[in-house]
Design a protein around this motif. Structure first.
Motif, PDB file in Angstrom:
ATOM      1  N   ARG A  84      -8.171   0.193   2.244  1.00 56.30           N
ATOM      2  CA  ARG A  84      -9.756  -0.819   3.124  1.00 56.30           C
ATOM      3  C   ARG A  84     -11.186  -0.430   2.001  1.00 56.30           C
ATOM      4  N   LYS A 113      -3.986  -7.016   3.763  1.00 58.21           N
ATOM      5  CA  LYS A 113      -4.916  -6.811   5.354  1.00 58.21           C
ATOM      6  C   LYS A 113      -6.883  -7.723   4.474  1.00 58.21           C
ATOM      7  N   GLY A 136       0.490  -1.401  -0.384  1.00 59.81           N
ATOM      8  CA  GLY A 136       0.326   0.217   0.142  1.00 59.81           C
ATOM      9  C   GLY A 136       1.027   1.072   0.086  1.00 59.81           C
ATOM     10  N   THR A 137       1.347   1.423   0.232  1.00 59.75           N
ATOM     11  CA  THR A 137       3.221   2.262   1.257  1.00 59.75           C
ATOM     12  C   THR A 137       3.387   2.734  -0.742  1.00 59.75           C
ATOM     13  N   ASP A 164      -5.996   7.150  -0.795  1.00 59.50           N
ATOM     14  CA  ASP A 164      -5.356   6.431  -0.407  1.00 59.50           C
ATOM     15  C   ASP A 164      -6.961   4.729   0.323  1.00 59.50           C
TER      16      ASP A 164
HETATM   17  C1  LIG Z   1      -1.604  -0.221   5.789  1.00 62.98           C
HETATM   18  C2  LIG Z   1      -2.064   0.948   5.003  1.00 62.98           C
HETATM   19  C3  LIG Z   1      -1.483   1.101   4.238  1.00 62.98           C
HETATM   20  C4  LIG Z   1       0.073   1.389   3.526  1.00 62.98           C
HETATM   21  O1  LIG Z   1       0.114  -0.167   3.057  1.00 62.98           O
HETATM   22  P1  LIG Z   1       1.599  -1.393   3.477  1.00 62.98           P
HETATM   23  O2  LIG Z   1       0.516  -1.862   2.580  1.00 62.98           O
HETATM   24  O3  LIG Z   1       1.522  -1.777   5.074  1.00 62.98           O
HETATM   25  O4  LIG Z   1       2.039  -0.184   2.962  1.00 62.98           O
HETATM   26  C5  LIG Z   1      -1.761   3.132   3.680  1.00 62.98           C
HETATM   27  N1  LIG Z   1      -3.158   3.316   3.687  1.00 62.98           N
HETATM   28  C6  LIG Z   1      -3.958   2.761   4.701  1.00 62.98           C
HETATM   29  C7  LIG Z   1      -4.756   3.917   5.241  1.00 62.98           C
HETATM   30  C8  LIG Z   1      -3.283   1.967   5.430  1.00 62.98           C
HETATM   31  O5  LIG Z   1      -4.375   1.229   6.637  1.00 62.98           O
END
Ligand SMILES: *Cc1c(COP(=O)(O)O)cnc(C)c1O
Length: 333
Positions: A157, A185, A43-44, A154
């Motif tokens: 979720r 997640k 996600g990052t 972003d």
């Molecule tokens: C977990 C998360 C990310 C980043 O995801 P990673 O896979 O841990 O890098 C980005 N934005 C939100 C809102 C998250 O909860």
């Protein structure tokens, strides 16, 4: 997922030749009503690729002060992109006031970094995973159109938000230029996120991903799990939300705990020890671990942060309520 990974058809994705990655990207784009999609490692990375694709060195990005992309991604937009974040206060529902947003946009003045992008987050992690309304997102779209800004969502979720709002993912993604969402997640894949947007944007993003070292070869073994995540793990998110409510309403009845269960709409449950609690957060979490085998994390704004998902269901919720009840009963009783 492990079986699908084992038998996945693969090719070299750096050349666009991995059929499983291509299938996943096409599925994701279709699902969100965007032209194209890109598989990324995390996600990052999805957020960073998006921000670096929308904005250049010296540009400014507006973002919530407690948004993941500002607070929890190691300052990537600045360290790697030379981009200036402008963190703004957020409300309990994960929104930034529109008038604050508007007055924060820099004028075309040589003193100022040109404001280029607004980053939204949905669901909003630091606010109990609150699902931000599509109405608010549309108003941010109108504002950014007036000022010629881009909007990135972003959506780590994203599907929790769509399910909680009972809205077609395409509708929820419509107001923004790009969306990233996690296949891990809530959707349970071991690795990976997706970035969606226009074909031109994803073309650019593919080069940025390469710059960041995120061009992967036979990534189909990872994408195979992502295909299952998208096909089979979205509709069941309602169960996670029901379990989170079960936890929240159970906690609300417990002396020594402070929580407003009406604030729990998805799968994140933030709660506090009551102000007069004789225990510290560390004492409670140590006892949960040592006496009950339960690992419970703490969080910045609140004492504790619990998240329900495929592996933490109603049985685990009951276990936690029971254990916490025993620990807290000792001091009141
Ligand atoms: C977990 C998360 C990310 C980043 O995801 P990673 O896979 O841990 O890098 C980005 N934005 C939100 C809102 C998250 O909860």
């Amino acid at each position: 997922m492990r079986e699908a990974m084992y038998s996945a058809k693969v090719g070299d994705d750096v050349y666009g030749e991995d059929p499983t990655v291509n299938e996943l990207e096409a599925m994701a784009a279709e699902r969100l009503g965007k032209e194209a999609a890109l598989f990324v490692a995390s996600g990052t990375m999805g957020n960073l690729v998006a921000i670096l694709s929308h904005a250049a060195r010296g540009d400014e990005v507006i973002v919530g002060y407690d948004a993941h992309s500002y607070r929890s991604e190691a300052g990537g937009m600045s360290t790697l992109g030379g981009i200036v974040p402008k963190p703004l206060p957020t409300n309990i529902d994960g929104t930034i006031d529109l008038d604050v947003l508007e007055t924060s946009i820099n004028p075309d003045d040589p003193h100022c970094a040109p404001t280029r992008l607004i980053c939204l987050e949905n669901t909003y992690g630091a606010r109990n995973g609150w699902p931000v309304s599509p109405g608010y997102m549309s108003r941010v779209r109108e504002l950014s159109d007036r000022f010629d800004l881009k909007v990135h969502l972003d959506g780590a979720r994203f599907f929790n938000a769509a399910v909680a709002l009972d809205i077609d993912p395409k509708e929820l993604a419509r107001p923004v230029d790009s969306v990233s969402f996690c296949l891990s997640k809530g959707l349970c894949a071991p690795v990976g996120s997706i970035l969606c947007g226009s074909s031109g944007f994803i073309h650019k993003a593919r080069r940025v991903r390469k710059v960041l070292g995120g061009g992967m070869r036979q990534a189909g073994i990872l994408a195979a799990a992502g295909v299952i995540a998208l096909n089979e793990m979205v509709d069941r998110l309602v169960e996670d939300h029901a379990n989170a409510r079960l936890l929240a309403y159970g906690l609300a009845e417990m002396p020594g705990i402070t929580i407003d269960p009406a604030r729990i709409r998805t799968n994140i449950v933030l709660f506090d020890l009551a102000e007069n609690s004789p225990f510290t957060v560390d004492e409670v979490s140590d006892r949960l671990r040592d006496e009950h085998g339960i690992l419970l994390g703490s969080s910045g704004r609140c004492s504790f942060r619990a998240v329900t998902h495929f592996w933490v269901g109603s049985r685990e919720v009951e276990q936690l309520l029971d254990a916490l009840g025993r620990i807290l009963a000792e001091y009141t009783g």
